[in-house]
Write an enzyme that holds these catalytic residues in place. Structure first.
Site, PDB file in Angstrom:
ATOM      1  N   MET A  84       5.641  10.456  -2.882  1.00 29.44           N
ATOM      2  CA  MET A  84       5.966   9.322  -2.865  1.00 29.44           C
ATOM      3  C   MET A  84       7.625   9.148  -3.322  1.00 29.44           C
ATOM      4  O   MET A  84       7.647   9.678  -4.832  1.00 29.44           O
ATOM      5  CB  MET A  84       5.413   8.356  -3.487  1.00 29.44           C
ATOM      6  N   LEU A  85       8.430   9.046  -2.536  1.00 26.17           N
ATOM      7  CA  LEU A  85      10.232   9.299  -3.040  1.00 26.17           C
ATOM      8  C   LEU A  85      10.325   8.124  -4.138  1.00 26.17           C
ATOM      9  O   LEU A  85       9.618   6.919  -4.351  1.00 26.17           O
ATOM     10  CB  LEU A  85      11.007   8.494  -1.971  1.00 26.17           C
ATOM     11  N   CYS A  89       8.342   6.587   7.403  1.00 30.25           N
ATOM     12  CA  CYS A  89       8.835   5.686   6.587  1.00 30.25           C
ATOM     13  C   CYS A  89      10.019   4.715   7.095  1.00 30.25           C
ATOM     14  O   CYS A  89      10.697   5.145   8.100  1.00 30.25           O
ATOM     15  CB  CYS A  89       9.932   6.795   5.638  1.00 30.25           C
ATOM     16  N   LYS A 101       2.724  12.476   9.459  1.00 34.21           N
ATOM     17  CA  LYS A 101       2.112  11.120   9.064  1.00 34.21           C
ATOM     18  C   LYS A 101       2.904  10.248   9.665  1.00 34.21           C
ATOM     19  O   LYS A 101       4.123  10.107   9.703  1.00 34.21           O
ATOM     20  CB  LYS A 101       2.639  11.379   7.591  1.00 34.21           C
ATOM     21  N   ASN A 121      -5.032   6.277   5.714  1.00 38.79           N
ATOM     22  CA  ASN A 121      -4.090   5.856   4.499  1.00 38.79           C
ATOM     23  C   ASN A 121      -3.710   4.534   4.515  1.00 38.79           C
ATOM     24  O   ASN A 121      -3.696   3.917   5.728  1.00 38.79           O
ATOM     25  CB  ASN A 121      -2.606   6.707   4.559  1.00 38.79           C
ATOM     26  N   GLY A 140      -3.657   1.248   1.482  1.00 38.68           N
ATOM     27  CA  GLY A 140      -4.603  -0.025   0.865  1.00 38.68           C
ATOM     28  C   GLY A 140      -5.887   0.514   0.172  1.00 38.68           C
ATOM     29  O   GLY A 140      -6.810  -0.463  -0.042  1.00 38.68           O
ATOM     30  N   ARG A 185      -0.457   4.713  -3.843  1.00 42.26           N
ATOM     31  CA  ARG A 185      -0.043   3.921  -4.963  1.00 42.26           C
ATOM     32  C   ARG A 185      -1.296   4.102  -6.264  1.00 42.26           C
ATOM     33  O   ARG A 185      -0.800   4.111  -7.316  1.00 42.26           O
ATOM     34  CB  ARG A 185       0.207   2.455  -4.678  1.00 42.26           C
TER      35      ARG A 185
HETATM   36  C1  LIG Z   1       7.565   4.417  -4.201  1.00 45.32           C
HETATM   37  C2  LIG Z   1       6.904   4.896  -2.968  1.00 45.32           C
HETATM   38  C3  LIG Z   1       7.407   5.894  -2.209  1.00 45.32           C
HETATM   39  C4  LIG Z   1       6.984   6.484  -1.118  1.00 45.32           C
HETATM   40  N1  LIG Z   1       7.523   7.432  -0.291  1.00 45.32           N
HETATM   41  C5  LIG Z   1       6.794   8.168   0.611  1.00 45.32           C
HETATM   42  C6  LIG Z   1       7.569   9.300   1.168  1.00 45.32           C
HETATM   43  O1  LIG Z   1       8.260   9.995   0.563  1.00 45.32           O
HETATM   44  N2  LIG Z   1       6.725   9.696   2.188  1.00 45.32           N
HETATM   45  C7  LIG Z   1       5.618   9.217   2.559  1.00 45.32           C
HETATM   46  O2  LIG Z   1       4.864   9.612   3.686  1.00 45.32           O
HETATM   47  N3  LIG Z   1       5.147   7.807   2.307  1.00 45.32           N
HETATM   48  C8  LIG Z   1       5.798   7.525   1.294  1.00 45.32           C
HETATM   49  N4  LIG Z   1       5.123   6.371   0.812  1.00 45.32           N
HETATM   50  C9  LIG Z   1       3.965   5.637   1.365  1.00 45.32           C
HETATM   51  C10 LIG Z   1       2.729   6.082   0.859  1.00 45.32           C
HETATM   52  O3  LIG Z   1       2.679   7.545   1.034  1.00 45.32           O
HETATM   53  C11 LIG Z   1       1.548   5.471   1.636  1.00 45.32           C
HETATM   54  O4  LIG Z   1       1.713   5.630   2.853  1.00 45.32           O
HETATM   55  C12 LIG Z   1       1.648   3.894   1.343  1.00 45.32           C
HETATM   56  O5  LIG Z   1       2.028   3.531   0.039  1.00 45.32           O
HETATM   57  C13 LIG Z   1       0.294   3.463   1.827  1.00 45.32           C
HETATM   58  O6  LIG Z   1      -0.908   4.040   1.042  1.00 45.32           O
HETATM   59  P1  LIG Z   1      -1.256   3.620  -0.479  1.00 45.32           P
HETATM   60  O7  LIG Z   1      -1.824   2.021  -0.116  1.00 45.32           O
HETATM   61  O8  LIG Z   1      -2.391   4.256  -0.608  1.00 45.32           O
HETATM   62  O9  LIG Z   1      -0.331   3.450  -1.348  1.00 45.32           O
HETATM   63  C14 LIG Z   1       5.841   5.839  -0.432  1.00 45.32           C
HETATM   64  C15 LIG Z   1       5.301   4.770  -1.180  1.00 45.32           C
HETATM   65  C16 LIG Z   1       5.712   4.196  -2.297  1.00 45.32           C
HETATM   66  C17 LIG Z   1       4.997   2.897  -3.079  1.00 45.32           C
END
Ligand SMILES: Cc1cc2nc3c(=O)[nH]c(=O)nc-3n(C[C@H](O)[C@H](O)[C@H](O)COP(=O)(O)O)c2cc1C
Length: 315
Positions: free
Chosen positions: A1-2, A83, A122, A195, A197, A218
């Site tokens: 996650m960036l 993204c 993805k 993926n 939530g 997250r």
């Molecule tokens: C701060 C932040 C940075 C993220 N950076 C990326 C990334 O670099 N590549 C990516 O595929 N998803 C990125 N995501 C999205 C997450 O990988 C994920 O798809 C999204 O948060 C939903 O999943 P979750 O509910 O489990 O967090 C990022 C999410 C957050 C919160």
């Protein structure tokens, strides 16, 4: 996650779960090819199994970046088609690539031709107002037909390319897990990973009834100890899960070592990832406070032990 994860986070995650696949944050192919590849790609073998996620839309550049990454030893290379950030859209990659499946196929093929490790993708379930199932199935079906990519990580919500911030794009478009389940039913030979939530082990277990894998973003960041049970719950491991005590001592030793080894590493680079380790436990607030206070500037890894000892309830 960036902006969130890095090698220090992954080191910690690997102490908590030995088997979970870890993914890097997205790194632009151009940065790998034209920039300081060592800085962007270097990792410790302890982080493996580890996938690198690339961003980009130029097949030749993605192929060159994939080749360099494979030489570094990554186990898989993933292409980001999810993204929605304005900056990424301006660069014509990320989620907007879902509007050009032929270009995605071209990118994936170029990457796969350059390396022998698996290439994965993805993506979202759609972009903008495109909310029907069929275009998603067509996207996946086309890639299945035209490429060797067999691993699809699906963030189960749309990306709205206009009007929503990246954060809102992770919260507002509705989650459609049923679309992802249906993909698995219609493309049983593909590895479909869900993926979006998902935050509890019970939810993970439920999704695994319908898909091949679950990606957690997250929650794995804010509550890393969630990963503690995954090895025995989902990978059949018989190892005893790591305790807080053991983990924190390991992280203390790691941080002390990193501070000695690398002049540009400061304590904050590491402990920022540790703030959620006591999530939901007594002493969590004290733990976070100490790891964020002015003593951080001393760059003394012992602060981790001080925080742990202070956060413990008196016997
Ligand atoms: C701060 C932040 C940075 C993220 N950076 C990326 C990334 O670099 N590549 C990516 O595929 N998803 C990125 N995501 C999205 C997450 O990988 C994920 O798809 C999204 O948060 C939903 O999943 P979750 O509910 O489990 O967090 C990022 C999410 C957050 C919160």
């Amino acid at each position: 996650m960036l902006d969130w994860t890095d090698r220090h986070y992954r080191y910690m995650a690997r102490q908590i779960s030995r088997h979970t696949w870890l993914y890097t944050e997205m790194i632009h192919a151009g940065a790998v090819v034209h920039g300081d590849a060592l800085r962007f790609l270097n990792f410790s073998p302890i982080e493996m199994p580890l996938a690198l996620q690339l961003g980009g839309s130029e097949p030749s550049k993605l192929a060159a970046a994939a080749k360099i990454a494979a030489e570094f030893g990554y186990n898989e290379i993933n292409l980001n088609c999810g993204c929605p950030s304005p900056k990424v859209q301006k660069g014509a990659f990320g989620a907007c690539l879902m509007n050009n499946v032929d270009l995605v196929a071209h990118c994936l093929n170029a990457m796969q031709d350059a390396v022998s490790i698996p290439i994965s993708i993805k993506h979202r379930i759609g972009v903008d107002k495109q909310t029907e199932y069929q275009p998603l199935a067509d996207f996946v079906g086309t890639l299945r037909r035209k490429t060797a990519c067999r691993i699809f990580i699906v963030h189960a919500r749309n990306a709205w390319l206009n009007g929503l911030s990246p954060k809102e794009n992770r919260e507002i478009p509705p989650l459609r897990y049923d679309y992802v389940y249906r993909l698995k039913r219609e493309f049983p030979d593909l590895e479909i990973i869900i993926n979006g939530g998902i935050s509890t082990n019970a939810q993970i277990a439920e999704h695994l009834q319908h898909t091949d894998g679950v990606m957690i973003g997250r929650e794995a960041y804010h509550n890393p100890m969630l990963m503690r049970d995954w090895d025995y719950l989902f990978y059949g491991s018989e190892h005893t899960p790591i305790s807080h005590e053991e983990l924190i001592h390991t992280l203390h030793a790691y941080a002390a070592d990193q501070l000695i080894q690398n002049n540009s590493t400061i304590l904050r680079h590491m402990v920022r990832h540790y703030l959620g380790l006591l999530h939901g436990q007594t002493g969590a607030r004290r733990w976070r406070q100490i790891l964020s206070d002015s003593r951080l500037q001393d760059n003394n890894a012992d602060l981790i032990l001080t925080a742990w000892n202070t956060a413990q309830p008196p016997l």
